[in-house]
Design a protein around this motif. Structure first.
Motif, PDB file in Angstrom:
ATOM      1  N   ASP A 130      11.613 -24.349   2.251  1.00  0.00           N
ATOM      2  CA  ASP A 130      10.734 -25.338   1.313  1.00  0.00           C
ATOM      3  C   ASP A 130      11.319 -24.963  -0.318  1.00  0.00           C
ATOM      4  OD1 ASP A 130       8.764 -26.197   2.852  1.00  0.00           O
ATOM      5  OD2 ASP A 130       7.372 -24.532   2.782  1.00  0.00           O
ATOM      6  N   LEU A 131      12.317 -24.470  -0.249  1.00  0.00           N
ATOM      7  CA  LEU A 131      13.003 -23.644  -1.514  1.00  0.00           C
ATOM      8  C   LEU A 131      13.245 -24.805  -2.479  1.00  0.00           C
ATOM      9  CD1 LEU A 131      13.392 -21.224  -3.157  1.00  0.00           C
ATOM     10  CD2 LEU A 131      15.580 -21.160  -2.221  1.00  0.00           C
ATOM     11  N   ASP A 132      14.045 -25.828  -2.014  1.00  0.00           N
ATOM     12  CA  ASP A 132      14.271 -27.134  -2.724  1.00  0.00           C
ATOM     13  C   ASP A 132      13.149 -27.944  -3.433  1.00  0.00           C
ATOM     14  OD1 ASP A 132      17.182 -26.601  -2.711  1.00  0.00           O
ATOM     15  OD2 ASP A 132      17.199 -28.028  -0.600  1.00  0.00           O
ATOM     16  N   ARG A 133      12.032 -27.908  -2.721  1.00  0.00           N
ATOM     17  CA  ARG A 133      10.872 -28.603  -2.963  1.00  0.00           C
ATOM     18  C   ARG A 133      10.055 -27.869  -4.007  1.00  0.00           C
ATOM     19  NH1 ARG A 133       5.726 -29.384   0.876  1.00  0.00           N
ATOM     20  NH2 ARG A 133       4.361 -29.938  -1.013  1.00  0.00           N
ATOM     21  N   ALA A 134      10.202 -26.487  -3.984  1.00  0.00           N
ATOM     22  CA  ALA A 134       9.472 -25.530  -4.617  1.00  0.00           C
ATOM     23  C   ALA A 134      10.297 -25.614  -6.208  1.00  0.00           C
ATOM     24  CB  ALA A 134       9.360 -24.264  -4.371  1.00  0.00           C
ATOM     25  N   ARG A 135      11.593 -25.784  -5.912  1.00  0.00           N
ATOM     26  CA  ARG A 135      12.395 -25.694  -7.355  1.00  0.00           C
ATOM     27  C   ARG A 135      11.924 -27.065  -7.955  1.00  0.00           C
ATOM     28  NH1 ARG A 135      17.711 -23.813  -4.411  1.00  0.00           N
ATOM     29  NH2 ARG A 135      17.535 -21.348  -4.866  1.00  0.00           N
ATOM     30  N   ALA A 136      11.786 -28.081  -7.326  1.00  0.00           N
ATOM     31  CA  ALA A 136      11.388 -29.313  -8.087  1.00  0.00           C
ATOM     32  C   ALA A 136      10.090 -29.228  -8.598  1.00  0.00           C
ATOM     33  CB  ALA A 136      11.601 -30.646  -6.969  1.00  0.00           C
ATOM     34  N   ASP A 137       8.972 -28.574  -7.902  1.00  0.00           N
ATOM     35  CA  ASP A 137       7.697 -28.490  -8.247  1.00  0.00           C
ATOM     36  C   ASP A 137       7.470 -27.700  -9.381  1.00  0.00           C
ATOM     37  OD1 ASP A 137       7.099 -30.635  -6.360  1.00  0.00           O
ATOM     38  OD2 ASP A 137       6.248 -29.016  -4.978  1.00  0.00           O
ATOM     39  N   LEU A 138       8.172 -26.526  -9.255  1.00  0.00           N
ATOM     40  CA  LEU A 138       7.764 -25.296 -10.213  1.00  0.00           C
ATOM     41  C   LEU A 138       9.083 -24.808 -10.900  1.00  0.00           C
ATOM     42  CD1 LEU A 138       6.277 -22.959  -7.358  1.00  0.00           C
ATOM     43  CD2 LEU A 138       5.195 -24.377  -8.975  1.00  0.00           C
ATOM     44  N   PRO A 139       8.758 -24.413 -12.327  1.00  0.00           N
ATOM     45  CA  PRO A 139      10.036 -24.048 -13.212  1.00  0.00           C
ATOM     46  C   PRO A 139      10.424 -22.811 -12.910  1.00  0.00           C
ATOM     47  CG  PRO A 139       7.812 -23.460 -14.312  1.00  0.00           C
ATOM     48  CD  PRO A 139       7.286 -24.284 -12.867  1.00  0.00           C
ATOM     49  N   ILE A 140      11.282 -22.728 -11.477  1.00  0.00           N
ATOM     50  CA  ILE A 140      11.644 -21.692 -11.295  1.00  0.00           C
ATOM     51  C   ILE A 140      13.184 -21.575 -11.712  1.00  0.00           C
ATOM     52  CG2 ILE A 140      12.743 -20.283  -8.847  1.00  0.00           C
ATOM     53  CD1 ILE A 140      10.117 -21.810  -7.445  1.00  0.00           C
ATOM     54  N   THR A 141      13.564 -20.306 -11.938  1.00  0.00           N
ATOM     55  CA  THR A 141      15.081 -19.991 -12.329  1.00  0.00           C
ATOM     56  C   THR A 141      15.544 -19.183 -11.302  1.00  0.00           C
ATOM     57  OG1 THR A 141      14.397 -18.173 -13.887  1.00  0.00           O
ATOM     58  CG2 THR A 141      14.598 -20.377 -14.833  1.00  0.00           C
ATOM     59  N   ILE A 142      16.969 -19.474 -11.384  1.00  0.00           N
ATOM     60  CA  ILE A 142      17.645 -18.468 -10.108  1.00  0.00           C
ATOM     61  C   ILE A 142      18.147 -17.422 -10.771  1.00  0.00           C
ATOM     62  CG2 ILE A 142      19.658 -18.505  -8.772  1.00  0.00           C
ATOM     63  CD1 ILE A 142      19.411 -21.638  -8.229  1.00  0.00           C
TER      64      ILE A 142
END
Length: 120
Positions: free
Chosen positions: A108-120
């Motif tokens: 689900d990581l790609d979807r979460a990165r699109a939905d949330l302002p997550i930084t790597i």
């Protein structure tokens, strides 16, 4: 239970509670952690949480046929630090205090990165 320090949060994306409930849960979890309530008082940073225990069981057998496969089975969720929305990765969860951990299935990581302002 979380507010009293007798339960840890285990928030997994995308099954997030409504914003108001999530905010309250995280505030209570942080207070319990900071004030060392309940189990945090007795064991603090050494408290082995349920998901950590399950990983130990998966990896703690005497004869692992395929250690890489066992590690892959034990670590399938990425941890994100909710304070900064920064990824701690599959194995870096221990760097994030328990009340600030958001779990995301690797799938689900790609979807979460699109939905949330997550930084790597």
């Amino acid at each position: 239970m979380v507010a009293a320090g007798w339960a840890a949060t285990f928030i997994i994306y995308p099954s997030l509670p409504p914003a108001a409930d999530l905010t309250l849960l995280l505030a209570e979890a942080d207070t319990a952690w900071t004030e060392q309530r309940g189990a945090w008082q007795r064991f603090g940073h050494d408290l082995l949480l349920g998901y950590e225990y399950r990983a130990c069981i998966k990896l703690g057998t005497a004869h692992l046929q395929d250690p890489a496969a066992a590690i892959g089975q034990a670590f399938q969720r990425v941890c994100v630090d909710l304070r900064t929305l920064t990824e701690a990765g599959l194995y870096g969860y221990h760097q994030v205090p328990p009340p600030h951990r958001l779990w995301i299935w690797n799938s689900d990581l790609d979807r979460a990165r699109a939905d949330l302002p997550i930084t790597i």
